[in-house]
Motif scaffolding. Structure first.
Motif, PDB file in Angstrom:
ATOM      1  N   THR A  63      26.963  93.746 -43.969  1.00 19.31           N
ATOM      2  CA  THR A  63      28.183  93.153 -44.500  1.00 19.31           C
ATOM      3  C   THR A  63      28.411  91.764 -43.900  1.00 19.31           C
ATOM      4  O   THR A  63      27.940  91.473 -42.799  1.00 19.31           O
ATOM      5  CB  THR A  63      29.415  94.027 -44.183  1.00 19.31           C
ATOM      6  OG1 THR A  63      29.586  94.083 -42.762  1.00 19.31           O
ATOM      7  CG2 THR A  63      29.261  95.441 -44.765  1.00 19.31           C
ATOM      8  N   PRO A  64      29.131  90.901 -44.608  1.00 24.81           N
ATOM      9  CA  PRO A  64      29.434  89.575 -44.062  1.00 24.81           C
ATOM     10  C   PRO A  64      30.132  89.644 -42.701  1.00 24.81           C
ATOM     11  O   PRO A  64      29.833  88.834 -41.808  1.00 24.81           O
ATOM     12  CB  PRO A  64      30.346  88.955 -45.119  1.00 24.81           C
ATOM     13  CG  PRO A  64      29.938  89.624 -46.393  1.00 24.81           C
ATOM     14  CD  PRO A  64      29.607  91.043 -45.991  1.00 24.81           C
ATOM     15  N   SER A  65      31.021  90.603 -42.515  1.00 30.95           N
ATOM     16  CA  SER A  65      31.726  90.739 -41.246  1.00 30.95           C
ATOM     17  C   SER A  65      30.749  91.017 -40.103  1.00 30.95           C
ATOM     18  O   SER A  65      30.836  90.429 -39.028  1.00 30.95           O
ATOM     19  CB  SER A  65      32.764  91.854 -41.336  1.00 30.95           C
ATOM     20  OG  SER A  65      33.361  92.075 -40.082  1.00 30.95           O
ATOM     21  N   PHE A  66      29.808  91.910 -40.319  1.00 28.02           N
ATOM     22  CA  PHE A  66      28.828  92.259 -39.293  1.00 28.02           C
ATOM     23  C   PHE A  66      27.915  91.069 -39.009  1.00 28.02           C
ATOM     24  O   PHE A  66      27.693  90.703 -37.857  1.00 28.02           O
ATOM     25  CB  PHE A  66      28.006  93.475 -39.739  1.00 28.02           C
ATOM     26  CG  PHE A  66      27.067  93.992 -38.688  1.00 28.02           C
ATOM     27  CD1 PHE A  66      27.493  94.935 -37.768  1.00 28.02           C
ATOM     28  CD2 PHE A  66      25.758  93.534 -38.613  1.00 28.02           C
ATOM     29  CE1 PHE A  66      26.629  95.417 -36.784  1.00 28.02           C
ATOM     30  CE2 PHE A  66      24.895  94.003 -37.632  1.00 28.02           C
ATOM     31  CZ  PHE A  66      25.332  94.945 -36.724  1.00 28.02           C
ATOM     32  N   VAL A  67      27.385  90.460 -40.071  1.00 22.51           N
ATOM     33  CA  VAL A  67      26.464  89.332 -39.915  1.00 22.51           C
ATOM     34  C   VAL A  67      27.156  88.167 -39.211  1.00 22.51           C
ATOM     35  O   VAL A  67      26.579  87.534 -38.326  1.00 22.51           O
ATOM     36  CB  VAL A  67      25.906  88.891 -41.291  1.00 22.51           C
ATOM     37  CG1 VAL A  67      25.095  87.610 -41.167  1.00 22.51           C
ATOM     38  CG2 VAL A  67      25.061  89.999 -41.908  1.00 22.51           C
ATOM     39  N   GLY A  68      28.403  87.904 -39.551  1.00 26.28           N
ATOM     40  CA  GLY A  68      29.136  86.793 -38.955  1.00 26.28           C
ATOM     41  C   GLY A  68      29.482  86.975 -37.493  1.00 26.28           C
ATOM     42  O   GLY A  68      29.730  85.998 -36.782  1.00 26.28           O
ATOM     43  N   ARG A  69      29.489  88.212 -37.003  1.00 28.44           N
ATOM     44  CA  ARG A  69      29.800  88.493 -35.591  1.00 28.44           C
ATOM     45  C   ARG A  69      28.567  88.883 -34.790  1.00 28.44           C
ATOM     46  O   ARG A  69      28.644  89.125 -33.583  1.00 28.44           O
ATOM     47  CB  ARG A  69      30.815  89.637 -35.512  1.00 28.44           C
ATOM     48  CG  ARG A  69      32.169  89.271 -36.039  1.00 28.44           C
ATOM     49  CD  ARG A  69      33.157  90.419 -35.941  1.00 28.44           C
ATOM     50  NE  ARG A  69      32.769  91.343 -34.898  1.00 28.44           N
ATOM     51  CZ  ARG A  69      33.043  92.641 -34.909  1.00 28.44           C
ATOM     52  NH1 ARG A  69      33.715  93.173 -35.885  1.00 28.44           N
ATOM     53  NH2 ARG A  69      32.654  93.415 -33.932  1.00 28.44           N
ATOM     54  N   PHE A  70      27.422  88.960 -35.423  1.00 29.82           N
ATOM     55  CA  PHE A  70      26.219  89.473 -34.788  1.00 29.82           C
ATOM     56  C   PHE A  70      25.702  88.551 -33.684  1.00 29.82           C
ATOM     57  O   PHE A  70      25.607  87.354 -33.846  1.00 29.82           O
ATOM     58  CB  PHE A  70      25.113  89.646 -35.840  1.00 29.82           C
ATOM     59  CG  PHE A  70      23.853  90.255 -35.284  1.00 29.82           C
ATOM     60  CD1 PHE A  70      23.725  91.631 -35.193  1.00 29.82           C
ATOM     61  CD2 PHE A  70      22.808  89.457 -34.861  1.00 29.82           C
ATOM     62  CE1 PHE A  70      22.571  92.203 -34.681  1.00 29.82           C
ATOM     63  CE2 PHE A  70      21.649  90.023 -34.351  1.00 29.82           C
ATOM     64  CZ  PHE A  70      21.535  91.396 -34.267  1.00 29.82           C
ATOM     65  N   THR A  71      25.390  89.138 -32.558  1.00 32.12           N
ATOM     66  CA  THR A  71      24.645  88.491 -31.482  1.00 32.12           C
ATOM     67  C   THR A  71      23.708  89.536 -30.910  1.00 32.12           C
ATOM     68  O   THR A  71      23.849  90.721 -31.178  1.00 32.12           O
ATOM     69  CB  THR A  71      25.567  87.956 -30.371  1.00 32.12           C
ATOM     70  OG1 THR A  71      26.253  89.046 -29.786  1.00 32.12           O
ATOM     71  CG2 THR A  71      26.527  86.922 -30.897  1.00 32.12           C
ATOM     72  N   THR A  72      22.756  89.108 -30.142  1.00 29.31           N
ATOM     73  CA  THR A  72      21.821  90.050 -29.556  1.00 29.31           C
ATOM     74  C   THR A  72      21.441  89.624 -28.147  1.00 29.31           C
ATOM     75  O   THR A  72      21.327  88.431 -27.860  1.00 29.31           O
ATOM     76  CB  THR A  72      20.551  90.202 -30.423  1.00 29.31           C
ATOM     77  OG1 THR A  72      19.624  91.055 -29.746  1.00 29.31           O
ATOM     78  CG2 THR A  72      19.877  88.881 -30.704  1.00 29.31           C
ATOM     79  N   ALA A  73      21.237  90.578 -27.294  1.00 27.66           N
ATOM     80  CA  ALA A  73      20.826  90.295 -25.920  1.00 27.66           C
ATOM     81  C   ALA A  73      19.381  89.829 -25.852  1.00 27.66           C
ATOM     82  O   ALA A  73      18.916  89.439 -24.790  1.00 27.66           O
ATOM     83  CB  ALA A  73      21.026  91.529 -25.044  1.00 27.66           C
ATOM     84  N   TYR A  74      18.670  89.818 -26.977  1.00 29.16           N
ATOM     85  CA  TYR A  74      17.318  89.270 -26.992  1.00 29.16           C
ATOM     86  C   TYR A  74      17.333  87.746 -26.925  1.00 29.16           C
ATOM     87  O   TYR A  74      16.310  87.135 -26.663  1.00 29.16           O
ATOM     88  CB  TYR A  74      16.552  89.728 -28.231  1.00 29.16           C
ATOM     89  CG  TYR A  74      16.060  91.146 -28.100  1.00 29.16           C
ATOM     90  CD1 TYR A  74      14.954  91.447 -27.318  1.00 29.16           C
ATOM     91  CD2 TYR A  74      16.712  92.175 -28.745  1.00 29.16           C
ATOM     92  CE1 TYR A  74      14.498  92.741 -27.186  1.00 29.16           C
ATOM     93  CE2 TYR A  74      16.270  93.484 -28.626  1.00 29.16           C
ATOM     94  CZ  TYR A  74      15.162  93.759 -27.845  1.00 29.16           C
ATOM     95  OH  TYR A  74      14.724  95.042 -27.710  1.00 29.16           O
TER      96      TYR A  74
END
Length: 121
Positions: A63-74
């Protein structure tokens, strides 16, 4: 590119071309927060998928909400306390064969990280 997010901040406080400039600024201000390397000209979500670090497993993860807040510890990142990355045990999450499972589990129990290694903003 490196982005500094101060402790409890909602928005970045600084963006730097080099690690050296970022760390100099953080040290001078005795700042607490996280310095994270970000890919250029792409989002972190797309980068993580392209690098094989993330694969959406549920509909809400696209979803746009998930993609827009996504970060990763990688993403390479450093935690700072009072301007010093060493005081916070300098957790450097480079994806290498030398990182063991115990270090990975410890890091993702730190405040600000979710269960899949994302950073909670």
């Amino acid at each position: 590119m490196r982005v500094f997010l101060g402790e409890d901040a909602r928005w970045p406080a600084g963006v730097f071309r080099t690690q050296e400039r970022a760390e100099s600024w953080i040290r001078a201000g005795k700042l607490a927060g996280m310095l994270t390397e970000h890919p250029l000209d792409t989002g972190v979500y797309a980068w993580a998928i392209e690098q094989g670090h993330f694969r959406p497993r549920a509909a809400h993860q696209q979803t746009p909400s998930f993609v827009g807040r996504f970060t990763t510890a990688y993403q390479e990142h450093f935690h700072h306390i009072e301007g010093d990355p060493d005081r916070s045990a300098r957790i450097k999450d480079l994806v290498t064969g030398s990182r063991d499972a115990a270090t990975h589990r410890f890091h993702h129990r730190l405040p600000g990280h979710d269960e899949v290694g994302g950073l909670l903003l």
